[in-house]
Design an enzyme around this catalytic site. Structure first.
Site, PDB file in Angstrom:
ATOM      1  N   ASP A   1     -73.796  48.539  28.978  1.00  0.00           N
ATOM      2  CA  ASP A   1     -72.796  48.156  29.955  1.00  0.00           C
ATOM      3  C   ASP A   1     -72.854  49.211  31.066  1.00  0.00           C
ATOM      4  O   ASP A   1     -73.469  50.264  30.898  1.00  0.00           O
ATOM      5  CB  ASP A   1     -71.419  48.123  29.289  1.00  0.00           C
ATOM      6  CG  ASP A   1     -70.304  47.890  30.277  1.00  0.00           C
ATOM      7  OD1 ASP A   1     -70.341  46.874  30.990  1.00  0.00           O
ATOM      8  OD2 ASP A   1     -69.396  48.741  30.346  1.00  0.00           O
TER       9      ASP A   1
ATOM     10  N   ASP B   1     -69.950  49.954  34.013  1.00  0.00           N
ATOM     11  CA  ASP B   1     -68.676  50.615  34.300  1.00  0.00           C
ATOM     12  C   ASP B   1     -68.006  51.096  33.019  1.00  0.00           C
ATOM     13  O   ASP B   1     -67.807  50.324  32.079  1.00  0.00           O
ATOM     14  CB  ASP B   1     -67.728  49.645  35.011  1.00  0.00           C
ATOM     15  CG  ASP B   1     -68.259  49.199  36.361  1.00  0.00           C
ATOM     16  OD1 ASP B   1     -67.718  49.639  37.382  1.00  0.00           O
ATOM     17  OD2 ASP B   1     -69.226  48.408  36.386  1.00  0.00           O
TER      18      ASP B   1
ATOM     19  N   ASP C   1     -68.027  49.901  26.182  1.00  0.00           N
ATOM     20  CA  ASP C   1     -66.772  50.666  26.159  1.00  0.00           C
ATOM     21  C   ASP C   1     -65.523  49.812  26.002  1.00  0.00           C
ATOM     22  O   ASP C   1     -64.416  50.354  25.997  1.00  0.00           O
ATOM     23  CB  ASP C   1     -66.642  51.487  27.452  1.00  0.00           C
ATOM     24  CG  ASP C   1     -66.347  50.640  28.670  1.00  0.00           C
ATOM     25  OD1 ASP C   1     -65.314  50.864  29.331  1.00  0.00           O
ATOM     26  OD2 ASP C   1     -67.147  49.741  28.974  1.00  0.00           O
TER      27      ASP C   1
END
Length: 235
Positions: free
Chosen positions: A8, A10, A173
């Site tokens: 991922d 961001d 995240d």
């Protein structure tokens, strides 16, 4: 075939919350609302996307403010424009990212990006951070008709990089990343240095990453390592 590590963007590779919140606040200021979001306190909201930030801000408006019909769609487009114009003012890579990407590549792994950030903005950010050339593929929110947690989004990130889903895993995240990995039938590593910290263990990831330094060893355990750091020839 080499293993593939899918990231991922961001909140995983880079802390982009400051610039994302600034873009949302620019939209609020244009409506005379002031800065409704805090760069630190609302960092987790920022990692859930532009619309999540706008809705959080709207929820803090005073009773004297009413939004016209279509305000969210209008502000979302404005937010993307503000963000693209100042995409890496406050954004920084998390500690150890550059060294870890180099170590993973040296061990023969393929690297790819699977993000719900619009594709053009994701390419722009990777270039601004100086890591665009580290990845064999990048699948953004609008690259396909679907996005995370749809497993097709993840599969495309692996296959367009030249990898195999069965020899891959996802580093993320958020709950979206956890659901994506589960839907694709692969392991998931969640970072423990984002806004939630180690509380992210509530999502029961296959591993928790306290620092990027630990990722190459984990990748060796899960995907193996080619002798001399070289990928084997395709069968």
């Amino acid at each position: 075939m080499a293993g593939t590590v899918v990231f991922d963007l961001d909140g995983t590779l880079a802390d982009t919350s400051g610039d994302l919140v600034a873009a949302a606040n620019a939209c609020f200021r244009a409506r005379g609302l002031g800065d409704l979001l805090d760069p630190v306190g609302d960092a987790l909201t920022a990692f859930h996307g532009g619309r999540a930030m706008l809705r959080a801000g709207y929820g803090r408006m005073g009773p004297d403010h009413l939004l016209p019909p279509g305000a969210e769609d209008e502000d979302f487009n404005l937010l993307l424009g503000h963000y693209g114009a100042s995409i890496a003012v406050h954004t920084t890579l998390y500690p150890g990212v550059m060294e870890t990407l180099d170590r993973l590549a040296g061990d023969g792994h393929i690297l790819s990006i699977c993000t719900n950030k619009p594709e053009a903005l994701a390419h722009q950010l990777l270039g601004a951070l100086g890591i665009a050339d580290r990845f064999a593929a990048m699948i953004g929110a609008d690259t396909l008709p679907v996005k995370k947690p749809d497993p097709r989004h993840y599969r495309a990130a692996v296959e367009q990089a030249g990898g195999e889903v069965a020899r891959s895993f996802l580093v993320g995240d958020t709950e979206t990343d956890r659901k994506t990995a589960a839907a694709a039938g692969v392991r998931c590593v969640l970072v423990g240095f984002g806004p939630e910290g180690e509380a992210i263990t509530r999502l029961a990831p296959d591993a928790l990453l306290a620092h990027f330094d630990a990722l190459p060893d984990l990748a060796r355990d899960w995907l193996g390592q080619e002798e001399g750091g070289r990928c084997p020839p395709s069968p």
